[in-house]
Design an enzyme around this catalytic site. Structure first.
Site, PDB file in Angstrom:
ATOM      1  N   ASP A  39      44.590  32.120  30.957  1.00  0.00           N
ATOM      2  CA  ASP A  39      44.933  33.539  31.037  1.00  0.00           C
ATOM      3  C   ASP A  39      46.428  33.806  31.246  1.00  0.00           C
ATOM      4  O   ASP A  39      47.208  33.709  30.308  1.00  0.00           O
ATOM      5  CB  ASP A  39      44.068  34.170  32.141  1.00  0.00           C
ATOM      6  CG  ASP A  39      44.115  35.682  32.141  1.00  0.00           C
ATOM      7  OD1 ASP A  39      44.891  36.261  31.368  1.00  0.00           O
ATOM      8  OD2 ASP A  39      43.366  36.316  32.922  1.00  0.00           O
ATOM      9  N   HIS A  68      36.379  37.346  31.984  1.00  0.00           N
ATOM     10  CA  HIS A  68      36.230  37.672  33.421  1.00  0.00           C
ATOM     11  C   HIS A  68      34.771  38.033  33.765  1.00  0.00           C
ATOM     12  O   HIS A  68      34.122  37.287  34.443  1.00  0.00           O
ATOM     13  CB  HIS A  68      37.193  38.769  33.903  1.00  0.00           C
ATOM     14  CG  HIS A  68      38.621  38.536  33.545  1.00  0.00           C
ATOM     15  ND1 HIS A  68      39.294  37.391  33.917  1.00  0.00           N
ATOM     16  CD2 HIS A  68      39.509  39.259  32.815  1.00  0.00           C
ATOM     17  CE1 HIS A  68      40.541  37.437  33.439  1.00  0.00           C
ATOM     18  NE2 HIS A  68      40.695  38.558  32.776  1.00  0.00           N
TER      19      HIS A  68
END
Ligand code: NGQ
Ligand code: ZN
Length: 454
Positions: free
Chosen positions: A320, A268
């Site tokens: 993810d 991220h």
């Protein structure tokens, strides 16, 4: 020995035409441009190297779409996490394997040929280790072996609920290890992947919330020269909590206190100030971007323009939460978030070049680096992993334009995928899809009942 003839092929030094490729013993034997097809060749329109998926939590594929319902109070990342925990607490090893196999089938159909599995659902439902502490890791490895996707296994160390060494929450009990327990998990993970062709082992401190500084330092020694992945600066609350704890923002803290280099992948890294962005770009680490999940969870937008302008910034893509598994979806969302934010177009393209090609090349490079494997591409002696695209509503003879068509438009789709020279997807469908879908549906019916999420 398999021989393929492709009208267009993306080779390490660019697009080539009429490429004849032979594969044997899991590798490319020869790659020859400007050759006519011969009888018995499998004919393809365009072939590409397989894409690495640098960040997956396979079990979350089971809750895909189930958290798109508004709750009693304002919905956020943290309310989503409550639903995700409910799901995680319900799963048994058989269910883990079935859900992971479904996720991996969908990854291969999308054009991913390696997955970085950030694996933290380790223990039994009451939080005690399974008789074999690597039970769940073995299930992940088994899903990889069955479906054919290559695996970089990243066993996760998770020790605390938040900064300052806070004790874990009861609902986190299936993730939790101290350092000794984690060392045993790493050993067991080695065993779990031992028989898997090309598998890589790394290590993953979950986040600066979940491991204390001394734990972070100690666990880095467990897998020397292996990839190191960590979630960082995904949510604004995490930045605020890190500031309150240390006086520093998460990426700044990590760059100051850990030996971040090319072995690292920062998942991220959404919320960075300019100096953090510049320092991360200079570190040699990869930014592990998960644009579809980041949009789904309302995380924020990665400062991609500043990161690339700083020079040397590397990135790759991950699915993810597996809410929707797609190579093109991740690359498109990455570019579109930048367009919406900057009210501009073709933001991540190198000057004068194809946006799709720039995104594809960057995600190849960063993805391979972060998963601990060479970026060999389609070349003699490299592993025979490749993706064939087919066109049903696309005209033109230019490879970069075709990539743009695949990523941004309709009419171009994955047709076939080979891993280690073995064809696992044909006509857009994985060889096991029909059998696995039935098993997945039965598993999901049980999980929906058990979690009350149906
Ligand atoms: C995870 N997922 O570990 O699955 C996390 C949520 C957390 C994302 N951050 C849990 N997307 O970060 O505490
Ligand atoms: Zn994650």
């Amino acid at each position: 020995m398999t021989t393929i003839h492709a009208r267009l092929a993306l080779l390490p030094d660019g697009w080539a035409r009429d490429v004849r490729i032979t594969m044997a013993n899991g590798s490319f034997q020869s790659v020859e441009p400007n050759r006519q097809p011969e009888a018995g060749d499998e004919r393809c329109e365009a072939i590409l190297p397989g894409m690495p998926n640098l960040h997956s939590h396979a079990f979350q594929r089971g809750m895909a779409g189930l958290a798109e319902v508004s709750g009693p109070a304002a919905d956020s990342f943290w309310t989503w996490r409550d639903v995700m925990y409910r799901f995680a607490l319900a799963m048994n090893p058989d269910q883990m394997e079935t859900v992971a196999a479904q996720a991996y089938i969908e990854m291969l159909e999308a054009g991913f040929t390696r997955v970085g599995e950030f694996h933290y659902l380790h223990h039994d439902r009451d939080g005690s280790p399974y008789e074999d502490i690597g039970e769940m890791a073995t299930r992940i490895a088994s899903a990889s072996a069955q479906t054919g996707i290559r695996l970089t296994l990243l066993p996760v160390c998770y020790a605390h609920s938040t900064f300052g060494g806070a004790p874990p929450l009861p609902e986190q009990r299936r993730f939790i290890s101290d350092l000794d327990g984690f060392a045993r998990l790493v050993e067991a993970s080695k065993g779990a992947i031992a028989g898997l062709d090309g598998a890589v082992l790394g290590v993953a401190p979950h986040s600066l919330r979940a491991v204390a500084p001394d734990e972070l330092a100690a666990l880095l020694d467990l897998v020397p020269n292996g990839p190191i992945h960590i979630h960082v600066a995904e949510q604004e609350k995490e930045v605020a909590d890190c500031l309150a704890w240390s006086g520093q923002r998460p990426v700044a803290w990590l760059l100051d206190h850990a030996p971040v280099d090319g072995l690292w992948c920062l998942i991220h890294a959404t919320h960075m100030r300019r100096d953090e962005t510049t320092a991360l770009a200079a570190s040699g680490a990869v930014a592990g971007l998960c644009p579809v999940t980041e949009a789904n969870l309302g995380d924020g937008i990665f400062p991609a323009v500043e990161y690339l302008a700083a020079g040397g910034g590397r990135y790759g893509i991950g699915t993810d939460s597996n809410v929707r598994i797609s190579v093109t979806g991740e690359l498109r969302q990455l570019e579109y978030a930048q367009r919406l934010q900057r009210r501009a177009r073709n933001v991540l393209a190198t000057a004068g070049g194809s946006t799709g090609r720039s995104l594809f090349d960057a995600a190849q490079r960063g993805g391979h680096q972060s998963l601990g494997v060479a970026d060999g591409g389609i070349a003699a002696a490299a592993p025979a992993d490749l993706v064939a695209l087919a066109t049903d509503a696309w005209a033109g003879d230019d490879g970069d334009a075709l990539l743009n068509g695949w990523i941004f438009a309709s009419g171009v789709a994955v047709d076939a995928v080979w891993v280690a020279g073995r064809k696992v997807v044909q006509g857009g469908r994985h060889m096991l899809r029909d059998d696995e879908t039935a098993r997945f549906q039965a598993t999901m019916r049980q999980l929906l009942t058990d979690t009350d999420l149906g």
